[in-house]
Design a protein around this motif. Structure first.
Motif, mmCIF file in Angstrom:
data_model
loop_
_atom_site.group_PDB
_atom_site.id
_atom_site.type_symbol
_atom_site.label_atom_id
_atom_site.label_comp_id
_atom_site.label_asym_id
_atom_site.label_seq_id
_atom_site.Cartn_x
_atom_site.Cartn_y
_atom_site.Cartn_z
ATOM 1 N N LEU A 137 0.835 -1.189 0.000
ATOM 2 C CA LEU A 137 0.000 0.000 0.000
ATOM 3 C C LEU A 137 0.875 1.245 0.000
ATOM 4 O O LEU A 137 1.929 1.271 0.618
ATOM 5 C CB LEU A 137 -0.880 0.008 1.249
ATOM 6 C CG LEU A 137 -1.932 -1.083 1.362
ATOM 7 C CD1 LEU A 137 -2.581 -1.028 2.738
ATOM 8 C CD2 LEU A 137 -2.967 -0.940 0.284
ATOM 9 N N THR A 138 0.417 2.260 -0.675
ATOM 10 C CA THR A 138 1.167 3.506 -0.723
ATOM 11 C C THR A 138 1.238 4.142 0.661
ATOM 12 O O THR A 138 2.281 4.637 1.074
ATOM 13 C CB THR A 138 0.518 4.470 -1.732
ATOM 14 O OG1 THR A 138 0.464 3.811 -2.997
ATOM 15 C CG2 THR A 138 1.316 5.734 -1.875
ATOM 16 N N ILE A 139 0.114 4.156 1.361
ATOM 17 C CA ILE A 139 0.104 4.617 2.750
ATOM 18 C C ILE A 139 -0.583 3.554 3.593
ATOM 19 O O ILE A 139 -1.414 2.798 3.095
ATOM 20 C CB ILE A 139 -0.611 5.982 2.936
ATOM 21 C CG1 ILE A 139 -2.088 5.894 2.567
ATOM 22 C CG2 ILE A 139 0.078 7.081 2.176
ATOM 23 C CD1 ILE A 139 -2.885 7.138 2.915
ATOM 24 N N ASP A 140 -0.221 3.493 4.847
ATOM 25 C CA ASP A 140 -0.900 2.603 5.781
ATOM 26 C C ASP A 140 -1.823 3.480 6.613
ATOM 27 O O ASP A 140 -1.399 4.117 7.578
ATOM 28 C CB ASP A 140 0.107 1.864 6.660
ATOM 29 C CG ASP A 140 -0.547 0.798 7.517
ATOM 30 O OD1 ASP A 140 -1.711 1.023 7.951
ATOM 31 O OD2 ASP A 140 0.085 -0.228 7.765
ATOM 32 N N ARG A 141 -3.060 3.539 6.186
ATOM 33 C CA ARG A 141 -4.038 4.447 6.810
ATOM 34 C C ARG A 141 -4.189 4.174 8.311
ATOM 35 O O ARG A 141 -4.292 5.111 9.100
ATOM 36 C CB ARG A 141 -5.381 4.321 6.098
ATOM 37 C CG ARG A 141 -6.421 5.311 6.601
ATOM 38 C CD ARG A 141 -7.748 5.144 5.852
ATOM 39 N NE ARG A 141 -8.798 5.898 6.482
ATOM 40 C CZ ARG A 141 -9.120 7.138 6.187
ATOM 41 N NH1 ARG A 141 -8.455 7.779 5.242
ATOM 42 N NH2 ARG A 141 -10.091 7.767 6.812
ATOM 43 N N ASP A 142 -4.193 2.920 8.693
ATOM 44 C CA ASP A 142 -4.357 2.585 10.115
ATOM 45 C C ASP A 142 -3.191 3.117 10.943
ATOM 46 O O ASP A 142 -3.385 3.701 12.013
ATOM 47 C CB ASP A 142 -4.495 1.072 10.307
ATOM 48 C CG ASP A 142 -5.789 0.532 9.711
ATOM 49 O OD1 ASP A 142 -6.760 1.314 9.556
ATOM 50 O OD2 ASP A 142 -5.835 -0.680 9.399
ATOM 51 N N VAL A 143 -1.974 2.923 10.443
ATOM 52 C CA VAL A 143 -0.793 3.420 11.163
ATOM 53 C C VAL A 143 -0.804 4.947 11.172
ATOM 54 O O VAL A 143 -0.531 5.572 12.203
ATOM 55 C CB VAL A 143 0.512 2.875 10.532
ATOM 56 C CG1 VAL A 143 1.735 3.549 11.131
ATOM 57 C CG2 VAL A 143 0.588 1.366 10.709
ATOM 58 N N ALA A 144 -1.123 5.551 10.035
ATOM 59 C CA ALA A 144 -1.160 7.012 9.956
ATOM 60 C C ALA A 144 -2.195 7.574 10.934
ATOM 61 O O ALA A 144 -1.924 8.561 11.628
ATOM 62 C CB ALA A 144 -1.470 7.451 8.525
ATOM 63 N N LEU A 145 -3.355 6.943 11.006
ATOM 64 C CA LEU A 145 -4.381 7.398 11.953
ATOM 65 C C LEU A 145 -3.916 7.226 13.393
ATOM 66 O O LEU A 145 -4.172 8.092 14.242
ATOM 67 C CB LEU A 145 -5.693 6.650 11.724
ATOM 68 C CG LEU A 145 -6.630 7.249 10.684
ATOM 69 C CD1 LEU A 145 -7.791 6.310 10.390
ATOM 70 C CD2 LEU A 145 -7.140 8.612 11.140
#
Length: 111
Positions: A3-11
């Protein structure tokens, strides 16, 4: 590629604050042209310190979004600048640009 970004980690990095993450995405998208310009100029002028500093800033910003590919490529460029060895930097920058395009799309969707 992952994935380009890890939304869960970013959140998680913003304690679940979706609006803050969206604001950070918007800021990143606004600052990205200046960061890439600084990096390109450093490469064009064979300025190791400029490459190091611009790559460091980009790495930090990408880290906010758990954008692993961009983070790792910027980290490599930062190390090349620190070591004053830019021989592989143009190829690494080319790979970085491709990943930044993917990241911009992901962050545009997020913002």
């Amino acid at each position: 590629m992952n994935l380009t970004i890890d939304r869960d980690v970013a959140l998680a990095r913003v304690e679940g604050d979706v609006e803050l993450l969206q604001d950070l995405a918007q800021i990143f998208l606004e600052e990205l042209p200046q960061l890439t310009d600084r990096l390109r100029t450093g490469l064009a002028c064979d300025d190791s310190k400029a490459v190091q500093h611009a790559a460091h800033a980009l790495k930090g910003s990408a880290g906010n979004f758990a954008a692993t590919a961009v983070f790792e490529l910027a980290k490599q460029l930062e190390a090349m600048g620190r070591d004053s060895n830019l021989s592989q930097a143009p190829a690494t920058y080319e790979a970085l640009e491709a990943e930044l395009d993917r990241l911009k799309n992901a962050l545009t969707d997020l913002a």
